[in-house]
Design an enzyme around this catalytic site. Sequence first.
Site, PDB file in Angstrom:
ATOM      1  N   LYS A  13      38.024  30.790  47.593  1.00 40.38           N
ATOM      2  CA  LYS A  13      36.443  30.967  48.533  1.00 40.38           C
ATOM      3  C   LYS A  13      35.221  30.818  48.216  1.00 40.38           C
ATOM      4  O   LYS A  13      34.127  30.929  48.550  1.00 40.38           O
ATOM      5  CB  LYS A  13      36.666  32.170  49.528  1.00 40.38           C
ATOM      6  CG  LYS A  13      38.231  32.587  50.107  1.00 40.38           C
ATOM      7  CD  LYS A  13      38.440  34.545  50.339  1.00 40.38           C
ATOM      8  CE  LYS A  13      38.549  34.876  48.807  1.00 40.38           C
ATOM      9  NZ  LYS A  13      39.552  34.862  48.544  1.00 40.38           N
ATOM     10  N   ARG A  87      38.691  42.897  53.335  1.00 38.96           N
ATOM     11  CA  ARG A  87      40.392  42.776  52.994  1.00 38.96           C
ATOM     12  C   ARG A  87      41.115  43.936  53.979  1.00 38.96           C
ATOM     13  O   ARG A  87      42.891  43.731  53.422  1.00 38.96           O
ATOM     14  CB  ARG A  87      40.137  42.915  51.203  1.00 38.96           C
ATOM     15  CG  ARG A  87      39.650  41.720  51.155  1.00 38.96           C
ATOM     16  CD  ARG A  87      39.674  42.813  49.110  1.00 38.96           C
ATOM     17  NE  ARG A  87      40.255  41.734  48.063  1.00 38.96           N
ATOM     18  CZ  ARG A  87      39.325  40.688  47.612  1.00 38.96           C
ATOM     19  NH1 ARG A  87      37.934  40.904  48.065  1.00 38.96           N
ATOM     20  NH2 ARG A  87      39.475  40.538  46.321  1.00 38.96           N
ATOM     21  N   ARG A 126      41.215  29.381  34.858  1.00 40.69           N
ATOM     22  CA  ARG A 126      39.952  29.976  35.602  1.00 40.69           C
ATOM     23  C   ARG A 126      39.044  30.428  34.809  1.00 40.69           C
ATOM     24  O   ARG A 126      39.657  31.117  33.863  1.00 40.69           O
ATOM     25  CB  ARG A 126      39.797  30.283  36.764  1.00 40.69           C
ATOM     26  CG  ARG A 126      38.692  30.758  37.536  1.00 40.69           C
ATOM     27  CD  ARG A 126      38.723  31.179  38.832  1.00 40.69           C
ATOM     28  NE  ARG A 126      39.355  32.719  39.525  1.00 40.69           N
ATOM     29  CZ  ARG A 126      39.835  33.267  40.415  1.00 40.69           C
ATOM     30  NH1 ARG A 126      39.262  32.382  41.543  1.00 40.69           N
ATOM     31  NH2 ARG A 126      39.808  34.196  40.433  1.00 40.69           N
ATOM     32  N   ARG A 160      37.822  35.836  33.947  1.00 43.77           N
ATOM     33  CA  ARG A 160      37.604  36.928  34.065  1.00 43.77           C
ATOM     34  C   ARG A 160      38.132  37.877  34.137  1.00 43.77           C
ATOM     35  O   ARG A 160      39.927  37.548  33.567  1.00 43.77           O
ATOM     36  CB  ARG A 160      38.297  36.857  35.835  1.00 43.77           C
ATOM     37  CG  ARG A 160      36.622  36.471  36.820  1.00 43.77           C
ATOM     38  CD  ARG A 160      36.718  36.653  38.639  1.00 43.77           C
ATOM     39  NE  ARG A 160      37.769  37.854  38.526  1.00 43.77           N
ATOM     40  CZ  ARG A 160      37.332  37.587  40.450  1.00 43.77           C
ATOM     41  NH1 ARG A 160      36.892  36.311  41.166  1.00 43.77           N
ATOM     42  NH2 ARG A 160      38.564  38.440  40.263  1.00 43.77           N
TER      43      ARG A 160
HETATM   44  P1  AMP Z   1      37.051  39.072  44.381  1.00 46.25           P
HETATM   45  O1  AMP Z   1      36.102  38.473  43.203  1.00 46.25           O
HETATM   46  O2  AMP Z   1      36.988  38.881  45.152  1.00 46.25           O
HETATM   47  O3  AMP Z   1      38.228  38.705  43.601  1.00 46.25           O
HETATM   48  O4  AMP Z   1      37.711  41.023  44.061  1.00 46.25           O
HETATM   49  C1  AMP Z   1      37.578  40.975  42.743  1.00 46.25           C
HETATM   50  C2  AMP Z   1      38.195  42.764  42.864  1.00 46.25           C
HETATM   51  O5  AMP Z   1      37.406  43.153  43.608  1.00 46.25           O
HETATM   52  C3  AMP Z   1      39.331  42.626  43.485  1.00 46.25           C
HETATM   53  O6  AMP Z   1      40.422  42.715  43.053  1.00 46.25           O
HETATM   54  C4  AMP Z   1      39.141  44.027  44.102  1.00 46.25           C
HETATM   55  O7  AMP Z   1      39.640  45.435  42.849  1.00 46.25           O
HETATM   56  C5  AMP Z   1      37.592  44.451  44.272  1.00 46.25           C
HETATM   57  N1  AMP Z   1      37.114  44.113  45.835  1.00 46.25           N
HETATM   58  C6  AMP Z   1      36.456  43.206  45.885  1.00 46.25           C
HETATM   59  N2  AMP Z   1      36.303  42.825  47.230  1.00 46.25           N
HETATM   60  C7  AMP Z   1      37.229  43.859  47.433  1.00 46.25           C
HETATM   61  C8  AMP Z   1      37.059  44.366  49.202  1.00 46.25           C
HETATM   62  N3  AMP Z   1      36.651  44.244  50.362  1.00 46.25           N
HETATM   63  N4  AMP Z   1      38.089  45.624  49.834  1.00 46.25           N
HETATM   64  C9  AMP Z   1      38.193  46.290  48.328  1.00 46.25           C
HETATM   65  N5  AMP Z   1      38.488  45.818  46.934  1.00 46.25           N
HETATM   66  C10 AMP Z   1      37.339  45.056  46.965  1.00 46.25           C
END
Ligand code: AMP
Length: 214
Positions: A13, A87, A126, A160
């Site tokens: 994404k 989400r 990654r 990460r």
């Molecule tokens: P991402 O970079 O989108 O993979 O997000 C990393 C982490 O941030 C996720 O594993 C969640 O802990 C938190 N996170 C990001 N977006 C959301 C969301 N829309 N709702 C809840 N937690 C989120």
Amino acid sequence: MNIILLGPPGAGKGTQARHLVEERGMVQLSTGDMLREAKDSGTEMGEVVADVMARGALVTDEIVIGLIREKLETVKANGFIFDGFPRTLAQADALGELLEGEGQTLDKVVEMRVDDEALVARIVARSTCGMCGEVYNDNTKPIPADGKCTNCGGSDFKRRADDNEESLKTRLMEYYKQTSPLIGYYYAKGMLSRVDGLGAIDAVQSEIKAVLDA
Ligand code: AMP
């Protein structure tokens, strides 16, 4: 045009969102990036979310909806790409209301499909450029031999903290329990399109382009 890129962690994404920003001048709204920024800059909210994120669990709806609300109220854009948001069903309802409040619409939801084994392999390989966020993969797009980012020339690369097998299991479980119902939700609203997220970056890009231009 406002769109959602929907898919499990590692579906690509972020990579595709960055491309759409360059090609179409859209604005990427990644709640994951916003939360990492809050964590790195040591804000109170950042401290609250740090542990939740490290485990791979979901941050509360209230926090992420607040982050998106603030952006929608302050940023003017020729289209938003929602990346990693919504989400949960509550977040999806809130997004609809927030956009309506701004006199805007949600136009397309692009589901990026990838099989689970490919996801694990992608995520553990990654890394990203610490300066510009360009995404690399040890197998398919390694960091150049001269150690410089192809996009910005930076030489500081990061993995990460939550890209490990343990937190990935939680992230995948959260995806299936909380986020995957959004596929049916947006299908029923007539907004859903699917692309094969397993192809080469360019091939996925073309599929997304076809969906957006249809
Ligand atoms: P991402 O970079 O989108 O993979 O997000 C990393 C982490 O941030 C996720 O594993 C969640 O802990 C938190 N996170 C990001 N977006 C959301 C969301 N829309 N709702 C809840 N937690 C989120």
